[in-house]
Design an enzyme around this catalytic site. Structure first.
Site, PDB file in Angstrom:
ATOM      1  N   TYR A  33       5.608  -4.512   3.602  1.00 40.15           N
ATOM      2  CA  TYR A  33       5.179  -4.773   4.831  1.00 40.15           C
ATOM      3  C   TYR A  33       3.840  -5.373   5.011  1.00 40.15           C
ATOM      4  O   TYR A  33       2.930  -5.008   4.209  1.00 40.15           O
ATOM      5  CB  TYR A  33       5.463  -3.715   6.046  1.00 40.15           C
ATOM      6  CG  TYR A  33       4.610  -2.529   6.191  1.00 40.15           C
ATOM      7  CD1 TYR A  33       4.464  -1.792   5.172  1.00 40.15           C
ATOM      8  CD2 TYR A  33       3.818  -2.338   7.214  1.00 40.15           C
ATOM      9  CE1 TYR A  33       3.501  -0.660   5.209  1.00 40.15           C
ATOM     10  CE2 TYR A  33       2.836  -1.629   7.399  1.00 40.15           C
ATOM     11  CZ  TYR A  33       2.738  -0.561   6.359  1.00 40.15           C
ATOM     12  OH  TYR A  33       1.840   0.447   6.377  1.00 40.15           O
ATOM     13  N   ARG A  52      -2.114 -10.514   0.154  1.00 38.62           N
ATOM     14  CA  ARG A  52      -1.897  -9.129  -0.251  1.00 38.62           C
ATOM     15  C   ARG A  52      -0.216  -9.055  -0.214  1.00 38.62           C
ATOM     16  O   ARG A  52       0.248  -8.379  -1.046  1.00 38.62           O
ATOM     17  CB  ARG A  52      -2.463  -7.940   0.765  1.00 38.62           C
ATOM     18  CG  ARG A  52      -2.183  -6.506   0.208  1.00 38.62           C
ATOM     19  CD  ARG A  52      -2.950  -5.578   0.928  1.00 38.62           C
ATOM     20  NE  ARG A  52      -2.452  -5.588   2.390  1.00 38.62           N
ATOM     21  CZ  ARG A  52      -3.047  -4.893   3.327  1.00 38.62           C
ATOM     22  NH1 ARG A  52      -4.244  -4.294   3.116  1.00 38.62           N
ATOM     23  NH2 ARG A  52      -2.649  -5.147   4.745  1.00 38.62           N
ATOM     24  N   ARG A 101      25.495   1.526  -1.796  1.00 41.04           N
ATOM     25  CA  ARG A 101      24.388   2.264  -2.594  1.00 41.04           C
ATOM     26  C   ARG A 101      24.451   2.519  -3.841  1.00 41.04           C
ATOM     27  O   ARG A 101      25.126   2.910  -4.472  1.00 41.04           O
ATOM     28  CB  ARG A 101      24.128   3.565  -1.670  1.00 41.04           C
ATOM     29  CG  ARG A 101      23.240   4.301  -1.921  1.00 41.04           C
ATOM     30  CD  ARG A 101      23.025   5.645  -1.216  1.00 41.04           C
ATOM     31  NE  ARG A 101      21.602   6.047  -1.543  1.00 41.04           N
ATOM     32  CZ  ARG A 101      21.573   7.179  -2.661  1.00 41.04           C
ATOM     33  NH1 ARG A 101      22.533   7.392  -3.423  1.00 41.04           N
ATOM     34  NH2 ARG A 101      20.102   7.731  -2.756  1.00 41.04           N
ATOM     35  N   LYS A 148       1.501  -2.223  -0.517  1.00 43.84           N
ATOM     36  CA  LYS A 148       1.759  -1.884   0.808  1.00 43.84           C
ATOM     37  C   LYS A 148       3.344  -1.733   0.942  1.00 43.84           C
ATOM     38  O   LYS A 148       4.089  -2.434   1.682  1.00 43.84           O
ATOM     39  CB  LYS A 148       1.172  -2.922   1.717  1.00 43.84           C
ATOM     40  CG  LYS A 148       1.169  -2.457   3.015  1.00 43.84           C
ATOM     41  CD  LYS A 148       0.033  -3.522   3.927  1.00 43.84           C
ATOM     42  CE  LYS A 148       0.119  -3.191   5.443  1.00 43.84           C
ATOM     43  NZ  LYS A 148      -0.214  -1.560   5.779  1.00 43.84           N
ATOM     44  N   GLU A 180      -8.294   8.112   1.963  1.00 45.50           N
ATOM     45  CA  GLU A 180      -8.476   7.020   2.920  1.00 45.50           C
ATOM     46  C   GLU A 180      -7.778   7.738   4.201  1.00 45.50           C
ATOM     47  O   GLU A 180      -7.514   8.716   4.268  1.00 45.50           O
ATOM     48  CB  GLU A 180      -7.587   5.949   2.783  1.00 45.50           C
ATOM     49  CG  GLU A 180      -6.283   5.891   1.994  1.00 45.50           C
ATOM     50  CD  GLU A 180      -5.662   4.599   1.732  1.00 45.50           C
ATOM     51  OE1 GLU A 180      -5.796   3.587   2.152  1.00 45.50           O
ATOM     52  OE2 GLU A 180      -4.664   4.579   0.954  1.00 45.50           O
ATOM     53  N   LEU A 205      -5.044   1.861  -0.398  1.00 45.27           N
ATOM     54  CA  LEU A 205      -4.766   0.362   0.002  1.00 45.27           C
ATOM     55  C   LEU A 205      -5.879  -0.313   0.012  1.00 45.27           C
ATOM     56  O   LEU A 205      -7.049  -0.087   0.592  1.00 45.27           O
ATOM     57  CB  LEU A 205      -3.967   0.368   1.453  1.00 45.27           C
ATOM     58  CG  LEU A 205      -3.387  -1.027   1.669  1.00 45.27           C
ATOM     59  CD1 LEU A 205      -2.138  -1.315   1.061  1.00 45.27           C
ATOM     60  CD2 LEU A 205      -2.874  -1.127   3.140  1.00 45.27           C
TER      61      LEU A 205
HETATM   62  N1  PMP Z   1      -4.787   2.207   3.975  1.00 48.66           N
HETATM   63  C1  PMP Z   1      -3.640   2.574   4.617  1.00 48.66           C
HETATM   64  C2  PMP Z   1      -2.877   3.605   4.105  1.00 48.66           C
HETATM   65  C3  PMP Z   1      -3.215   1.716   5.533  1.00 48.66           C
HETATM   66  O1  PMP Z   1      -2.036   2.101   5.855  1.00 48.66           O
HETATM   67  C4  PMP Z   1      -3.823   0.879   6.236  1.00 48.66           C
HETATM   68  C5  PMP Z   1      -3.254  -0.159   7.234  1.00 48.66           C
HETATM   69  N2  PMP Z   1      -2.063  -0.533   6.944  1.00 48.66           N
HETATM   70  C6  PMP Z   1      -5.048   0.416   5.608  1.00 48.66           C
HETATM   71  C7  PMP Z   1      -5.879   1.297   4.789  1.00 48.66           C
HETATM   72  C8  PMP Z   1      -5.961  -0.616   6.304  1.00 48.66           C
HETATM   73  O2  PMP Z   1      -5.627  -1.993   5.769  1.00 48.66           O
HETATM   74  P1  PMP Z   1      -5.813  -3.266   6.715  1.00 48.66           P
HETATM   75  O3  PMP Z   1      -6.997  -3.237   7.087  1.00 48.66           O
HETATM   76  O4  PMP Z   1      -5.397  -4.325   5.683  1.00 48.66           O
HETATM   77  O5  PMP Z   1      -4.857  -3.313   7.936  1.00 48.66           O
END
Ligand code: PMP
Length: 285
Positions: A33, A52, A101, A148, A180, A205
């Site tokens: 996503y 991305r 499934r 992601k 994070e 991410l």
């Molecule tokens: N880390 C994680 C785990 C996230 O879910 C997100 C937001 N999707 C981010 C960092 C920030 O990424 P972005 O700046 O691309 O929204």
């Protein structure tokens, strides 16, 4: 008022959009996503989000059924159809559906693509004005956090626990080091005004807002140190903040009940938020 959403080539009312119970996104979270922020009806940092998305698809072998240009057209059409001024466009691509499934899948499986808009106050956010309270906890996610995917159960559980503890979000810890935020990248500011954030790897991410912010910091002579940091260092930091497409930058005013800095949004976080928003709108025009 029902929104118009996009599903596999069609624009339909949200209540008419249907996905099979056998879709692998539903059964296995076999899906990726992206969320692109919208300000003044404009897509913010969208190029980075679509790049991305392509990378996530490549890593997982999920077919992207449309080009980046076509995706941008879909996003813009939804913004127009739903008269969206401020908020975001959510995009989800699942590996698809094969009628039963089964863990394995065939090479010619057709993906499922869904997009919808969400209205949200991004500029006048009380969290941006007051700052957020963070609870730290163990990072229980898998080892490819650079992709992601919609496998967001650890984030849902962690964020819910934070909420139940009177906090606004979580910072995740692995081997004593902050990875994070629950849905954001994490930063601290040292006593000598250096912005510290964890370097890119499979552990986090690769935030699109983070990338823009690091570039902006360079342009404004704000020193950045990409290195790991501990929760103890964060407790003692002059400032702390998070970045993401849905928050831009939100200052952090407490972690685990410990006040960060003065307990008010820090000046560097506030400055970075202001210049990021201005730059993002200018670039999107
Ligand atoms: N880390 C994680 C785990 C996230 O879910 C997100 C937001 N999707 C981010 C960092 C920030 O990424 P972005 O700046 O691309 O929204």
């Amino acid at each position: 008022m029902e929104r118009t959403v996009y599903i596999n080539g069609e624009y339909v009312s949200e209540s008419e959009a249907k996905i099979s119970v056998f879709d692998r996104g539903f059964l296995f979270a076999d899906a990726v996503y992206e969320v692109t922020a919208v300000l003044e009806g404009l897509l913010i940092d969208n190029h980075g989000h679509l790049e991305r998305l392509e990378r996530s698809c490549r890593e997982l072998g999920i077919k992207l059924p449309v080009t980046s240009e076509e995706l941008t057209e879909i996003q813009k059409t939804l913004i127009e159809k739903n008269s969206l001024i401020e908020g975001g466009v959510y995009l989800q691509l699942t590996r698809g559906c094969e009628g039963d499934r089964d863990f394995s899948y065939s090479d010619d499986i057709e993906p499922t693509l869904v997009l919808f808009t969400q209205e949200r106050a991004l500029i006048n956010s009380s969290y941006a004005q007051k700052g957020i309270k963070i609870l730290s906890m163990d990072d229980l996610r898998w080892k490819r956090r650079d992709i992601k995917t919609t496998s967001l159960l650890p984030a849902c559980l962690a964020k819910q626990l934070a909420k139940q503890s009177g906090c606004d979000d979580v910072w995740l810890i692995e081997n004593g080091l902050i990875t994070e935020g629950g849905s954001s990248n994490a930063y601290i500011v040292t006593a000598d005004d250096k912005v510290v954030t964890r370097p890119l790897s499979n552990d986090i991410l690769h935030g699109i807002t983070r990338a823009s912010l690091l570039q902006l910091a360079k342009d404004f002579d704000i020193e950045i140190e990409e290195r790991e940091f501990t929760i103890e260092e964060a407790y003692e930091a002059k400032e702390a903040f998070v970045s993401s497409a849905t928050t831009f930058i939100w200052p952090v005013v407490s972690i685990d009940g410990k006040t960060i800095g003065s307990g008010k949004p820090g000046s560097l976080a506030t400055k970075l938020r202001d210049i990021y928003i201005k730059m993002a709108i200018d670039t999107a025009r």
